[in-house]
Scaffold this motif. Structure first.
Motif, mmCIF file in Angstrom:
data_model
loop_
_atom_site.group_PDB
_atom_site.id
_atom_site.type_symbol
_atom_site.label_atom_id
_atom_site.label_comp_id
_atom_site.label_asym_id
_atom_site.label_seq_id
_atom_site.Cartn_x
_atom_site.Cartn_y
_atom_site.Cartn_z
ATOM 1 N N LEU A 273 0.835 -1.204 0.000
ATOM 2 C CA LEU A 273 0.000 0.000 0.000
ATOM 3 C C LEU A 273 0.869 1.253 0.000
ATOM 4 O O LEU A 273 0.580 2.226 -0.708
ATOM 5 N N ALA A 274 1.936 1.211 0.806
ATOM 6 C CA ALA A 274 2.843 2.359 0.851
ATOM 7 C C ALA A 274 3.437 2.613 -0.531
ATOM 8 O O ALA A 274 3.580 3.760 -0.961
ATOM 9 N N CYS A 275 3.759 1.520 -1.238
ATOM 10 C CA CYS A 275 4.314 1.687 -2.585
ATOM 11 C C CYS A 275 3.288 2.314 -3.518
ATOM 12 O O CYS A 275 3.626 3.133 -4.369
ATOM 13 N N LEU A 276 2.017 1.941 -3.344
ATOM 14 C CA LEU A 276 0.965 2.541 -4.166
ATOM 15 C C LEU A 276 0.894 4.043 -3.921
ATOM 16 O O LEU A 276 0.764 4.841 -4.849
ATOM 17 N N PHE A 277 0.987 4.430 -2.621
ATOM 18 C CA PHE A 277 0.976 5.858 -2.312
ATOM 19 C C PHE A 277 2.209 6.529 -2.885
ATOM 20 O O PHE A 277 2.132 7.638 -3.407
ATOM 21 N N GLY A 278 3.336 5.806 -2.808
ATOM 22 C CA GLY A 278 4.568 6.333 -3.387
ATOM 23 C C GLY A 278 4.399 6.616 -4.867
ATOM 24 O O GLY A 278 4.896 7.618 -5.394
ATOM 25 N N LEU A 279 3.649 5.736 -5.557
ATOM 26 C CA LEU A 279 3.396 5.920 -6.986
ATOM 27 C C LEU A 279 2.649 7.220 -7.252
ATOM 28 O O LEU A 279 2.812 7.841 -8.294
ATOM 29 N N VAL A 280 1.789 7.619 -6.299
ATOM 30 C CA VAL A 280 1.056 8.875 -6.482
ATOM 31 C C VAL A 280 1.970 10.055 -6.230
ATOM 32 O O VAL A 280 2.049 10.991 -7.027
ATOM 33 N N PHE A 281 2.693 9.998 -5.085
ATOM 34 C CA PHE A 281 3.487 11.167 -4.715
ATOM 35 C C PHE A 281 4.669 11.358 -5.663
ATOM 36 O O PHE A 281 5.063 12.480 -5.940
ATOM 37 N N ALA A 282 5.206 10.246 -6.147
ATOM 38 C CA ALA A 282 6.352 10.363 -7.055
ATOM 39 C C ALA A 282 5.905 10.254 -8.504
ATOM 40 O O ALA A 282 6.693 9.884 -9.371
ATOM 41 N N ALA A 283 4.628 10.533 -8.771
ATOM 42 C CA ALA A 283 4.113 10.320 -10.127
ATOM 43 C C ALA A 283 4.903 11.107 -11.169
ATOM 44 O O ALA A 283 5.260 10.580 -12.218
ATOM 45 N N GLU A 284 5.200 12.361 -10.849
ATOM 46 C CA GLU A 284 5.865 13.221 -11.839
ATOM 47 C C GLU A 284 7.261 12.682 -12.217
ATOM 48 O O GLU A 284 7.523 12.429 -13.387
ATOM 49 N N PRO A 285 8.160 12.503 -11.219
ATOM 50 C CA PRO A 285 9.474 11.945 -11.595
ATOM 51 C C PRO A 285 9.380 10.575 -12.251
ATOM 52 O O PRO A 285 10.127 10.280 -13.193
ATOM 53 N N LEU A 286 8.420 9.752 -11.785
ATOM 54 C CA LEU A 286 8.285 8.430 -12.381
ATOM 55 C C LEU A 286 7.880 8.524 -13.841
ATOM 56 O O LEU A 286 8.430 7.847 -14.708
ATOM 57 N N LEU A 287 6.903 9.393 -14.117
ATOM 58 C CA LEU A 287 6.450 9.538 -15.500
ATOM 59 C C LEU A 287 7.577 10.051 -16.380
ATOM 60 O O LEU A 287 7.724 9.639 -17.525
ATOM 61 N N GLN A 288 8.383 10.951 -15.814
ATOM 62 C CA GLN A 288 9.536 11.444 -16.579
ATOM 63 C C GLN A 288 10.517 10.313 -16.870
ATOM 64 O O GLN A 288 11.046 10.183 -17.972
ATOM 65 N N TYR A 289 10.732 9.494 -15.831
ATOM 66 C CA TYR A 289 11.636 8.352 -15.983
ATOM 67 C C TYR A 289 11.138 7.426 -17.085
ATOM 68 O O TYR A 289 11.892 7.009 -17.965
ATOM 69 N N PHE A 290 9.823 7.127 -17.061
ATOM 70 C CA PHE A 290 9.262 6.237 -18.071
ATOM 71 C C PHE A 290 9.324 6.867 -19.455
ATOM 72 O O PHE A 290 9.571 6.180 -20.454
ATOM 73 N N ALA A 291 9.075 8.167 -19.515
ATOM 74 C CA ALA A 291 9.135 8.846 -20.811
ATOM 75 C C ALA A 291 10.551 8.741 -21.377
ATOM 76 O O ALA A 291 10.746 8.443 -22.564
ATOM 77 N N ALA A 292 11.542 8.953 -20.493
ATOM 78 C CA ALA A 292 12.933 8.820 -20.940
ATOM 79 C C ALA A 292 13.207 7.379 -21.364
ATOM 80 O O ALA A 292 13.898 7.133 -22.358
ATOM 81 N N ALA A 293 12.611 6.419 -20.617
ATOM 82 C CA ALA A 293 12.828 5.013 -20.945
ATOM 83 C C ALA A 293 12.311 4.689 -22.332
ATOM 84 O O ALA A 293 12.998 4.058 -23.137
ATOM 85 N N THR A 294 11.095 5.158 -22.651
ATOM 86 C CA THR A 294 10.540 4.802 -23.953
ATOM 87 C C THR A 294 11.236 5.538 -25.083
ATOM 88 O O THR A 294 11.436 4.977 -26.155
ATOM 89 N N SER A 295 11.623 6.804 -24.837
ATOM 90 C CA SER A 295 12.268 7.525 -25.943
ATOM 91 C C SER A 295 13.654 6.950 -26.200
ATOM 92 O O SER A 295 14.082 6.814 -27.339
ATOM 93 N N GLU A 296 14.333 6.557 -25.111
ATOM 94 C CA GLU A 296 15.640 5.923 -25.257
ATOM 95 C C GLU A 296 15.497 4.589 -25.973
ATOM 96 O O GLU A 296 16.282 4.218 -26.830
ATOM 97 N N PHE A 297 14.385 3.892 -25.644
ATOM 98 C CA PHE A 297 14.167 2.575 -26.195
ATOM 99 C C PHE A 297 13.839 2.638 -27.678
ATOM 100 O O PHE A 297 14.246 1.782 -28.455
#
Lengths: 496, 111
Positions: free
Chosen positions: A462-486
């Motif tokens: 559950l804490a990780c789920l909340f973490g996904l909300v609070f860190a949504a912005e950096p995570l989305l940036q990370y994923f965006a970088a992942a897909t563009s790099e990929f």
């Protein structure tokens, strides 16, 4: 040390798992727990370090230091690192929960969990198609062992089907590998991606049939429509911890489809560009439909969660069929969210059924739970996350999904199916929740066999789920970088 | 030679698929074994068929592609392990479920 970071998420679990097989640990519970805890935490640590480290560039790890297209490589980029972190996070939740019961019953349970983690991490990190097969087999054989953990008629029957299906799947995988090798002369995914452009017309259909076989094999793992029959039975019958960590298994299929198909049949693959996208879209949508029907037909909570896993698999499969960068970003975030949410739900369902004694997880009136308040809140939170309502990560995930398909010819069908599916989830979960928590018989359940470990496992996820909300912005940036790099050309072959 | 190998692979696959579609665990197991033999042969020849060529460089005039040989070894080993596991699971299923049908219950006789 930093150069070997890429192999550590595979090496650490296997070393600890091998140690756990020693007779010394088979009879000592505390030592076993301590050792496995170290194993899981170290793996998580290595994966997080790896995920941070690859931000400065993709890491190619050459096993045995053979030069790139000839030896076996591990490819650690943002994409694989993110999935490795996800698997370690989920495993820790399962491990914490298993300390309540499973690891006392069965001395090798924790070793199997660690072997599974090794197989899953290996499948994420490998850059070689044959090695992917090997890691698939490692994770499969551990999953076979885990699935029959606890024994019992129904479990054995579900396991037999699961094992037989996957053995046929492995045979098909090997056929596809041999076909691809005979035409392309290489099994390293990045190298194959380059060679596929130089195919002659007569070779095309052979590669196409091999790709079709691969689609079936990965589809079987991801529970794609005609191959989904194993999933509801296996997830319903598996013991709770196993069901929780199995939430990762369909994602391995999704990841392999994503990695292999995007590399081999990307936009520059000539006539083979976008191979399988329409199939994925249609079967994904149909998988959502079947999952919806299963949801409505569920008479107990376990079946509901199994149907939820199937629904998220369907959503991800159809998203793979979109094949745009936006869709890939949405895919990554939603994968992370749905894996953790469904995994946590499996644990919560077991917490509920432990408290209800003989009634277990059937959706029927029972007495008040001994820990009604906490259980009820956890259920409400998780239900919100899974349905996709604010404030939890499901909301962000679903918004991303809806935006990602804009402009695609399938846009409105996808929106319709996704929203209808969410509505069904909303109805079914509300009905289940209100029956279990509110329509009570007089009196209070006196079963209170819950241990703190169980709550700890659930709380971690559950804490990780909340973490996904609070860190949504950096995570989305990370994923965006992942897909563009990929999706950058010649991504892995260039070396570093 | 190609024709013979292809025919053997086809025959093995054929028998394998037929046996897998039987509903008894032992037949299914034999079917899977045959299928994996077929697959192993298929991998073995995926590098092309050559006669009198060694896999080690410099020992013979021409050399055979060594990679499929390495792959097939791995595939055989994994196949053995999986078959062994399946045998144990099938025995366990026979003991728990009381019969050797893959669905765990005898099908009803048609009336």
């Amino acid at each position: 040390m930093i150069n070997h970071l890429a192999i550590l998420p595979i090496l650490v679990p296997v070393v600890f798992a091998a140690l756990l097989l020693l007779p010394y640990f088979a009879v000592r519970l505390q030592a076993r727990r301590l050792l496995s805890a170290t194993g899981f935490v170290l793996t998580l640590l290595c994966s997080v370090l790896l995920a941070l480290h690859v931000q400065s560039g993709t890491q190619l790890y050459l096993l045995g230091d053979w030069p790139a297209p000839f030896g076996i490589v591990l490819v650690a980029d943002r994409l694989s690192a993110a999935f490795v972190v996800l698997s370690s996070v989920l495993m820790i939740g399962g491990w914490l929960y298993s300390c309540s019961r499973d690891d006392t019953q069965e001395p090798f349970f924790l070793a199997l969990l660690l072997f599974l983690l090794m197989g899953v991490n290996g499948a994420f990190l490998t850059g070689d198609l044959f090695n992917l097969f090997v890691f698939f087999e490692i994770l499969l054989i551990s999953s076979y062992g885990l699935l029959i953990h606890g024994g019992g008629k129904n479990r054995i029957r579900a396991a037999l089907h699961y094992v037989l299906l996957n053995l046929v799947g492995s045979a098909l995988f090997l056929l596809a590998l041999a076909l691809l090798y005979s035409q392309l002369g290489s099994l390293q995914i990045a190298d194959m991606g380059m060679r596929i452009k130089q195919l002659s017309q007569s070779q095309l259909w052979i590669v196409q049939s091999a790709a079709g076989l691969l689609l079936i094999v990965f589809g079987l793992k991801a529970a794609m429509l005609p191959f989904h029959f194993w999933l509801p039975a296996a997830y319903k019958q598996a013991s709770p911890v196993v069901a929780c960590v199995f939430a990762m298994m369909t994602k391995v299929g999704i990841y392999s489809l994503f990695r292999v198909f995007t590399t081999l049949f990307g936009d520059d693959a000539g006539q083979l560009a976008g191979f399988g996208q329409n199939v994925l879209m249609v079967t994904g949508l149909l998988t959502i439909a079947v999952a919806g029907a299963l949801l409505l037909a569920s008479a107990d909570l376990r079946s509901i969660v199994a149907a939820l896993v199937l629904m998220s698999a369907g959503t991800l499969l159809s998203l793979l069929g979109v094949g745009s960068i936006a869709a890939d970003n949405a895919l990554l975030y939603y994968t992370v969210h749905s894996t953790i949410a469904t995994g946590a739900m499996f644990l919560l369902v077991d917490i509920i059924s432990t408290q209800r004694g003989n009634l277990a997880d059937r959706i029927a009136r029972g007495r008040r739970l001994s820990n009604q308040l906490l259980t009820g809140w956890a259920f409400a939170l998780l239900a919100l996350a899974i349905i996709g309502m604010p404030p939890l990560s499901g909301f962000i995930g679903k918004i991303q999904l809806l935006q990602a398909v804009q402009g695609n010819p399938w846009q409105f069908v996808f929106w319709g199916m996704l929203l209808l599916g969410s509505l069904l989830v909303l109805i079914v979960l509300s009905r289940a929740g209100s029956t279990v928590f509110w329509r009570l018989l007089p009196g209070q359940s006196n079963v209170n066999a819950l241990s703190n470990w169980q709550w700890a496992g659930l709380a971690w996820l559950l804490a990780c789920l909340f973490g996904l909300v609070f860190a949504a912005e950096p995570l989305l940036q990370y994923f965006a970088a992942a897909t563009s790099e990929f999706s950058a050309p010649l991504r892995q072959g260039g070396g570093d | 030679m190609e024709l013979i190998i292809a025919a053997i692979i086809g025959l093995l696959t054929c028998c394998g698929v037929f046996l897998i579609l039987r509903a008894r665990t032992f037949a299914v197991m034999l079917g899977l074994t045959m299928l994996s033999y077929a697959v192993n042969l298929f991998i073995f020849v995926s590098g092309g068929l050559t006669a009198g060529a060694g896999a080690v460089l410099g020992k013979t005039e021409t050399y055979a592609d060594p990679l499929p040989q390495a792959l097939v070894l791995t595939a055989i080993v994994i196949g053995f392990a999986m078959t062994a596991f399946l045998v144990v699971l099938a025995i366990r299923a026979r003991a728990e479920l009381g019969n050797d049908h893959v669905d765990g219950q005898q099908p009803q006789e048609p009336r």
